[in-house]
Design a protein around this motif. Structure first.
Motif, PDB file in Angstrom:
ATOM      1  N   SER A 161       0.829  -1.204   0.000  1.00  0.00           N
ATOM      2  CA  SER A 161       0.000   0.000   0.000  1.00  0.00           C
ATOM      3  C   SER A 161       0.864   1.257   0.000  1.00  0.00           C
ATOM      4  N   THR A 162       0.202   2.403  -0.146  1.00  0.00           N
ATOM      5  CA  THR A 162       0.889   3.696  -0.128  1.00  0.00           C
ATOM      6  C   THR A 162       0.213   4.582   0.908  1.00  0.00           C
ATOM      7  N   THR A 163       1.012   5.175   1.756  1.00  0.00           N
ATOM      8  CA  THR A 163       0.533   6.131   2.750  1.00  0.00           C
ATOM      9  C   THR A 163       1.114   7.492   2.413  1.00  0.00           C
ATOM     10  N   THR A 164       0.263   8.519   2.436  1.00  0.00           N
ATOM     11  CA  THR A 164       0.766   9.865   2.158  1.00  0.00           C
ATOM     12  C   THR A 164       0.753  10.686   3.439  1.00  0.00           C
ATOM     13  N   VAL A 165       1.817  11.451   3.603  1.00  0.00           N
ATOM     14  CA  VAL A 165       1.968  12.301   4.785  1.00  0.00           C
ATOM     15  C   VAL A 165       2.161  13.729   4.298  1.00  0.00           C
ATOM     16  N   ARG A 166       1.310  14.640   4.784  1.00  0.00           N
ATOM     17  CA  ARG A 166       1.393  16.039   4.351  1.00  0.00           C
ATOM     18  C   ARG A 166       2.497  16.759   5.108  1.00  0.00           C
ATOM     19  N   VAL A 167       3.234  17.594   4.362  1.00  0.00           N
ATOM     20  CA  VAL A 167       4.249  18.455   4.955  1.00  0.00           C
ATOM     21  C   VAL A 167       3.831  19.893   4.663  1.00  0.00           C
ATOM     22  N   GLY A 168       3.457  20.633   5.718  1.00  0.00           N
ATOM     23  CA  GLY A 168       3.090  22.034   5.560  1.00  0.00           C
ATOM     24  C   GLY A 168       4.340  22.878   5.407  1.00  0.00           C
ATOM     25  N   VAL A 169       4.240  23.920   4.594  1.00  0.00           N
ATOM     26  CA  VAL A 169       5.400  24.766   4.321  1.00  0.00           C
ATOM     27  C   VAL A 169       4.998  26.231   4.468  1.00  0.00           C
ATOM     28  N   GLU A 170       5.818  26.996   5.174  1.00  0.00           N
ATOM     29  CA  GLU A 170       5.587  28.435   5.309  1.00  0.00           C
ATOM     30  C   GLU A 170       6.219  29.171   4.131  1.00  0.00           C
ATOM     31  N   ARG A 171       5.722  30.374   3.869  1.00  0.00           N
ATOM     32  CA  ARG A 171       6.320  31.208   2.827  1.00  0.00           C
ATOM     33  C   ARG A 171       7.671  31.717   3.325  1.00  0.00           C
ATOM     34  N   VAL A 172       8.642  31.711   2.432  1.00  0.00           N
ATOM     35  CA  VAL A 172       9.985  32.161   2.803  1.00  0.00           C
ATOM     36  C   VAL A 172      10.439  33.262   1.844  1.00  0.00           C
ATOM     37  N   GLU A 173      11.341  34.111   2.338  1.00  0.00           N
ATOM     38  CA  GLU A 173      11.917  35.179   1.511  1.00  0.00           C
ATOM     39  C   GLU A 173      13.130  34.660   0.737  1.00  0.00           C
ATOM     40  N   GLU A 174      13.879  33.785   1.382  1.00  0.00           N
ATOM     41  CA  GLU A 174      15.094  33.202   0.797  1.00  0.00           C
ATOM     42  C   GLU A 174      14.976  31.683   0.854  1.00  0.00           C
ATOM     43  N   PRO A 175      15.629  30.946  -0.055  1.00  0.00           N
ATOM     44  CA  PRO A 175      15.574  29.484  -0.003  1.00  0.00           C
ATOM     45  C   PRO A 175      16.131  28.931   1.318  1.00  0.00           C
ATOM     46  N   VAL A 176      15.460  27.897   1.827  1.00  0.00           N
ATOM     47  CA  VAL A 176      15.893  27.224   3.056  1.00  0.00           C
ATOM     48  C   VAL A 176      16.055  25.746   2.721  1.00  0.00           C
ATOM     49  N   THR A 177      17.238  25.186   3.037  1.00  0.00           N
ATOM     50  CA  THR A 177      17.506  23.774   2.754  1.00  0.00           C
ATOM     51  C   THR A 177      17.787  23.034   4.049  1.00  0.00           C
ATOM     52  N   GLY A 178      17.115  21.888   4.206  1.00  0.00           N
ATOM     53  CA  GLY A 178      17.331  21.048   5.376  1.00  0.00           C
ATOM     54  C   GLY A 178      17.142  19.596   4.988  1.00  0.00           C
ATOM     55  N   LYS A 179      17.169  18.715   5.976  1.00  0.00           N
ATOM     56  CA  LYS A 179      17.078  17.286   5.694  1.00  0.00           C
ATOM     57  C   LYS A 179      15.794  16.689   6.257  1.00  0.00           C
ATOM     58  N   LEU A 180      15.192  15.815   5.434  1.00  0.00           N
ATOM     59  CA  LEU A 180      14.074  14.975   5.872  1.00  0.00           C
ATOM     60  C   LEU A 180      14.668  13.596   6.125  1.00  0.00           C
ATOM     61  N   LYS A 181      14.512  13.126   7.356  1.00  0.00           N
ATOM     62  CA  LYS A 181      15.060  11.824   7.746  1.00  0.00           C
ATOM     63  C   LYS A 181      13.949  10.783   7.703  1.00  0.00           C
ATOM     64  N   ILE A 182      14.224   9.632   7.056  1.00  0.00           N
ATOM     65  CA  ILE A 182      13.274   8.530   6.970  1.00  0.00           C
ATOM     66  C   ILE A 182      13.921   7.313   7.632  1.00  0.00           C
ATOM     67  N   VAL A 183      13.255   6.778   8.658  1.00  0.00           N
ATOM     68  CA  VAL A 183      13.794   5.641   9.408  1.00  0.00           C
ATOM     69  C   VAL A 183      12.783   4.501   9.326  1.00  0.00           C
ATOM     70  N   THR A 184      13.246   3.279   8.987  1.00  0.00           N
ATOM     71  CA  THR A 184      12.368   2.107   8.939  1.00  0.00           C
ATOM     72  C   THR A 184      12.804   1.097   9.993  1.00  0.00           C
ATOM     73  N   GLY A 185      11.826   0.251  10.365  1.00  0.00           N
ATOM     74  CA  GLY A 185      12.136  -0.877  11.265  1.00  0.00           C
ATOM     75  C   GLY A 185      12.777  -0.445  12.561  1.00  0.00           C
ATOM     76  N   TYR A 186      12.311   0.647  13.166  1.00  0.00           N
ATOM     77  CA  TYR A 186      12.814   1.139  14.451  1.00  0.00           C
ATOM     78  C   TYR A 186      14.327   1.329  14.429  1.00  0.00           C
ATOM     79  N   GLY A 187      14.829   1.909  13.344  1.00  0.00           N
ATOM     80  CA  GLY A 187      16.250   2.232  13.243  1.00  0.00           C
ATOM     81  C   GLY A 187      17.050   1.263  12.396  1.00  0.00           C
ATOM     82  N   ALA A 188      16.424   0.259  11.813  1.00  0.00           N
ATOM     83  CA  ALA A 188      17.139  -0.733  11.001  1.00  0.00           C
ATOM     84  C   ALA A 188      17.748  -0.075   9.759  1.00  0.00           C
ATOM     85  N   GLU A 189      17.079   0.897   9.198  1.00  0.00           N
ATOM     86  CA  GLU A 189      17.569   1.571   7.979  1.00  0.00           C
ATOM     87  C   GLU A 189      17.206   3.048   8.071  1.00  0.00           C
ATOM     88  N   THR A 190      18.119   3.917   7.630  1.00  0.00           N
ATOM     89  CA  THR A 190      17.886   5.362   7.661  1.00  0.00           C
ATOM     90  C   THR A 190      18.303   5.955   6.328  1.00  0.00           C
TER      91      THR A 190
END
Length: 198
Positions: free
Chosen positions: A67-96
């Protein structure tokens, strides 16, 4: 809206995570968790930089097998580009896995329609565009106040028919009233022909 950020789960092996290296958006988006194998628990986390301009709808998610699960990510308006990391962890830390997410300033799309000024002017038909001097006559010019060109053949035939019918009725019906009516019809036809000849 931006297209979803797709995360492939369990494609090659249990707890396997395949993500794109980077993702760019200027508005809210969805993380699509596509599970190709057994059911799995997923944890999503935004790093400190990304969490200043984005918020997740929940961090822990259960994705059923196939199956496919979708998760919404809300985003605020920014004046300048902002870069960060989205971390995805499976199996309680088995894979990141990590995705570099860049939030850019929102640019309004211009939905206005440019209208050519020529469209506001009355249009002439194709024959007038080819020859502006030649124009189509108006209805009054077609049917009124035009010089007569003599009596036409169909008009003469109609007049002769009317006179013939009137005479025939006068001969068949022996009545004084009918004879007066025949005279009126013949007189009317002759007056009409005289007017047409003028």
């Amino acid at each position: 809206m931006s297209s979803a950020l797709t995360v492939d789960l369990n494609r090659d092996r249990l707890h396997d995570v395949a993500v794109p290296g980077m993702y760019t958006t200027d508005e809210a988006f969805y993380v699509a968790l596509e599970n190709h194998g057994e059911a799995v628990h997923i944890h999503l986390h935004l790093d400190d930089t990304l969490s200043t301009v984005a918020t997740l709808d929940g961090g822990n998610h259960y994705v059923d097998s196939g199956s496919t699960t979708t998760v919404r990510v809300g985003v605020e308006r920014v004046e300048e580009p902002v870069t960060g990391k989205l971390k995805i962890v499976t199996g309680y830390g088995a894979e990141t896995a990590y995705v570099d997410v860049t939030v850019e300033p929102f640019e309004e799309e211009n939905h206005s329609v440019q209208v050519d000024e020529e469209l506001g002017k009355p249009q002439r038909n194709a024959s007038q565009r080819r020859n502006p001097a030649k124009r189509e006559p108006s209805m009054s010019e077609k049917f009124g106040n035009r010089p007569s060109s003599g009596v036409s053949l169909p008009l003469l035939a109609l007049a002769a028919l009317a006179i013939l019918l009137a005479l025939l009725v006068g001969v068949v019906v022996d009545s004084g009233v009918v004879l007066v009516g025949v005279g009126v019809v013949i007189g009317g036809v002759l007056v009409a022909l005289a007017l047409q000849l003028r």
